[in-house]
Design a protein around this motif. Sequence first.
Motif, PDB file in Angstrom:
ATOM      1  N   VAL A 238      10.205   6.342   9.524  1.00 42.69           N
ATOM      2  CA  VAL A 238       9.853   5.483   8.400  1.00 42.69           C
ATOM      3  C   VAL A 238      10.834   5.824   7.283  1.00 42.69           C
ATOM      4  O   VAL A 238      11.016   7.001   6.940  1.00 42.69           O
ATOM      5  N   LYS A 239      11.525   4.790   6.744  1.00 39.72           N
ATOM      6  CA  LYS A 239      12.514   5.042   5.681  1.00 39.72           C
ATOM      7  C   LYS A 239      11.899   4.833   4.305  1.00 39.72           C
ATOM      8  O   LYS A 239      12.108   5.620   3.389  1.00 39.72           O
ATOM      9  N   GLN A 240      11.175   3.723   4.139  1.00 38.24           N
ATOM     10  CA  GLN A 240      10.508   3.436   2.860  1.00 38.24           C
ATOM     11  C   GLN A 240       9.373   2.454   3.120  1.00 38.24           C
ATOM     12  O   GLN A 240       8.982   2.257   4.279  1.00 38.24           O
ATOM     13  N   TRP A 241       8.830   1.889   2.036  1.00 33.14           N
ATOM     14  CA  TRP A 241       7.687   0.986   2.193  1.00 33.14           C
ATOM     15  C   TRP A 241       8.004  -0.373   1.608  1.00 33.14           C
ATOM     16  O   TRP A 241       8.785  -0.484   0.662  1.00 33.14           O
ATOM     17  N   TYR A 242       7.378  -1.389   2.177  1.00 30.57           N
ATOM     18  CA  TYR A 242       7.441  -2.715   1.570  1.00 30.57           C
ATOM     19  C   TYR A 242       6.065  -2.955   0.955  1.00 30.57           C
ATOM     20  O   TYR A 242       5.080  -3.152   1.665  1.00 30.57           O
ATOM     21  N   ALA A 243       5.998  -2.847  -0.395  1.00 28.99           N
ATOM     22  CA  ALA A 243       4.726  -2.990  -1.117  1.00 28.99           C
ATOM     23  C   ALA A 243       5.052  -3.321  -2.564  1.00 28.99           C
ATOM     24  O   ALA A 243       6.203  -3.188  -2.992  1.00 28.99           O
TER      25      ALA A 243
ATOM     26  N   PRO B  31      13.121  -8.941  -1.238  1.00 29.03           N
ATOM     27  CA  PRO B  31      12.406  -9.940  -0.424  1.00 29.03           C
ATOM     28  C   PRO B  31      11.879  -9.312   0.858  1.00 29.03           C
ATOM     29  O   PRO B  31      12.442  -8.325   1.346  1.00 29.03           O
ATOM     30  N   SER B  32      10.810  -9.877   1.363  1.00 27.74           N
ATOM     31  CA  SER B  32      10.273  -9.369   2.627  1.00 27.74           C
ATOM     32  C   SER B  32      11.200  -9.806   3.757  1.00 27.74           C
ATOM     33  O   SER B  32      11.931 -10.792   3.614  1.00 27.74           O
ATOM     34  N   ASN B  33      11.196  -9.049   4.832  1.00 34.28           N
ATOM     35  CA  ASN B  33      12.057  -9.319   5.990  1.00 34.28           C
ATOM     36  C   ASN B  33      11.695 -10.687   6.576  1.00 34.28           C
ATOM     37  O   ASN B  33      10.603 -10.850   7.119  1.00 34.28           O
TER      38      ASN B  33
ATOM     39  N   PHE C 145      -0.156 -12.818  -4.522  1.00 36.96           N
ATOM     40  CA  PHE C 145       0.203 -12.480  -5.913  1.00 36.96           C
ATOM     41  C   PHE C 145       1.640 -11.993  -6.051  1.00 36.96           C
ATOM     42  O   PHE C 145       2.374 -12.380  -6.935  1.00 36.96           O
ATOM     43  N   TYR C 146       2.010 -11.075  -5.165  1.00 36.81           N
ATOM     44  CA  TYR C 146       3.207 -10.274  -5.397  1.00 36.81           C
ATOM     45  C   TYR C 146       4.417 -10.712  -4.582  1.00 36.81           C
ATOM     46  O   TYR C 146       5.518 -10.270  -4.849  1.00 36.81           O
ATOM     47  N   GLU C 147       4.187 -11.581  -3.596  1.00 38.51           N
ATOM     48  CA  GLU C 147       5.284 -11.972  -2.713  1.00 38.51           C
ATOM     49  C   GLU C 147       6.464 -12.540  -3.531  1.00 38.51           C
ATOM     50  O   GLU C 147       7.598 -12.101  -3.367  1.00 38.51           O
TER      51      GLU C 147
ATOM     52  N   LEU D 184       0.836  -9.711  -0.422  1.00 34.81           N
ATOM     53  CA  LEU D 184       2.155  -9.982   0.158  1.00 34.81           C
ATOM     54  C   LEU D 184       1.994 -10.630   1.535  1.00 34.81           C
ATOM     55  O   LEU D 184       0.936 -10.560   2.153  1.00 34.81           O
ATOM     56  N   LYS D 185       3.115 -11.215   2.011  1.00 34.77           N
ATOM     57  CA  LYS D 185       3.165 -11.748   3.368  1.00 34.77           C
ATOM     58  C   LYS D 185       2.797 -10.636   4.352  1.00 34.77           C
ATOM     59  O   LYS D 185       2.037 -10.837   5.300  1.00 34.77           O
TER      60      LYS D 185
END
Lengths: 359, 359
Positions: free
Chosen positions: A261-266, B352-354, B341-343, A249-250
């Motif tokens: 921390v609320k959740q994860w970006y993964a 979407p990522s921030n 891969f996953y973005e 990921l980016k």
Amino acid sequence: MAFYSKYKSILTIIFALSVAIVVLFLVRQNIDQRPIVKEPVQYIMHYHKNDMEELKRKASELKSCQSKLVERELELSHNIQRVKELEQNLREALTNRAEYILKQPLIFAITPTYKRWTQKADLTQLCQTLSHISNLRWIVVEDSEQKTPLVTNLLSHCPVNSTHLNFRTSQSLLNIVNTTDKKPQVKKPRGIEQRNTALKWLRRQYRHGEVKGVVYFADDDNTYDLRVFDEMRPTKMVSVWPVGLAGGLKFEGPICVGDSVKQWYAYWARDRKFQIDFAGFAVNIDIILNTKALILTTSKPGYIENDFLEQLIEFYDLEPKANSCQSVLVWHTRTEKPQMFYEEQLNKMGHPSNPGIEV
Amino acid sequence: MAFYSKYKSILTIIFALSVAIVVLFLVRQNIDQRPIVKEPVQYIMHYHKNDMEELKRKASELKSCQSKLVERELELSHNIQRVKELEQNLREALTNRAEYILKQPLIFAITPTYKRWTQKADLTQLCQTLSHISNLRWIVVEDSEQKTPLVTNLLSHCPVNSTHLNFRTSQSLLNIVNTTDKKPQVKKPRGIEQRNTALKWLRRQYRHGEVKGVVYFADDDNTYDLRVFDEMRPTKMVSVWPVGLAGGLKFEGPICVGDSVKQWYAYWARDRKFQIDFAGFAVNIDIILNTKALILTTSKPGYIENDFLEQLIEFYDLEPKANSCQSVLVWHTRTEKPQMFYEEQLNKMGHPSNPGIEV
């Protein structure tokens, strides 16, 4: 004449006394002019005059001496003040700065490393990054039977305080690589036993409460913004932040609201309690020293960080950093494996490279 | 009695005179005790006595004042000396160090850069490296129509003196890539026009002899040992050293004997007069300012550095550095292109990522 004859004696006496009185008067009148009477007074006067002039001169000298003394005392007090200020400046520039730095929590940066073409370049780069950071101990753990001269030499020339350890990865952990090209690599990653070697070293060196500090796993191919070290330094339990270019990921890591921390970006393994890369968290050393937690060789691929953190803390213990997880201050970079197309061919042609040159 | 009667008058006179003399004697004896005679002397004596005591006291005070003054003058001169020393120390610690640094030749490090996933990480790393080097100007030339906020922001936070330029690569130079997988890439490399933009900027900024300095092409993905900057600083014409992991070899560059380059260690294009990578040489700025030399867009692949150096110097002008070309102090590293891969998949899934987080 009868009167004279009758009182001759008396008149004679009166005359004689008159003469005597006149003489006496004359004598008395003469006293002040008579040298023998005047001399001692003049002498006294003269003597005192010289003395007094000398004393008067000295008295006026005293006055100027006293005013000079006041001037000098003032000048001296200004100078003493100036010396104090300058010494204070120097002390602040040297000792106080050092004292201030030594009061900061110590960062223990744990770096597993292994022999490869780019090892020296990567460690050189990381040395340059870490040498900007005050009060940091770099624990470098080589994946090797023996400490290698390359790493020993590099650390001796690096201005960072360091501890050099080594641990050869167990045979059972080698070659467990499940990859196909263009797909994510889900092999058993390198460095597990090396990181554990560092954790065990820390537990041998320190007792709980003995050192104020924070433990961070700093791989030798990642890229670190210097601010990430400021962020992690005051960690109470475990602080977290996003990692750029990680997990396919980016960026990968926590999504935060204020101090929570609320959740994860993964994407990968979203059932993990802690969906974060090694580069994305730091642990207070007392949390490490309080437990016997290790990186588990039995963890499923991608669960290694999660399984380690689960031994240490609960989810609500996490402390968001890096502008409430809005800034990327560390990148999960990798240095490309260089293509040595011609090295072998030159060797075959009888033009080997100088083996004395370390790369 | 006849005698008395005969001389009565004379005897009476003698008696009277005797009485007068006795009186006179008594009177004279009495002069010193007589208040009217004694008073002025005693008065003088008394007046002088007070005065003199005061003056004597002052004279002794003068003595102590003078000795105090000598003490203070001595103390003052010690203090003035101490102030001078401390000021000298501070000056040396600050100004003199700065002066010393400013007397060193200035290093102009030219870095072409372009937008990619690892651009910020690579420039962050290079900023950390260059910020260890004194008296250096970093000329960053973006391959873009406009200066980008990412690079502008990064340079504004980087403690290195920098100049930010941009030049979009001409359409005619793009896509001239002749590669097949697993073979050396012999495409027209990036950064030609960006390096030329920096050279033209230097020629607009300075006239020959106006600045003591050296020009170095420092790509943003290479790795630099800090010592390479010490090595290049005193360059008279063009200094050279080997580059690690370059040209498909462990290292590529000059083979030297003492102060002379004898031949090259390279595989590719061995007919080149200068078989060296951009990372392996530095040029005295006057050599640049003396000529209109540019990196040629017409150069054959692999001949770019050679064709540039041929415009500047002869082979015998080369100055070997880095322990007579025995040390590798710079590595031609590349940062691996991260696999995203996953973005895209997360984007498709509505997670979407921030976009506010810069990576």
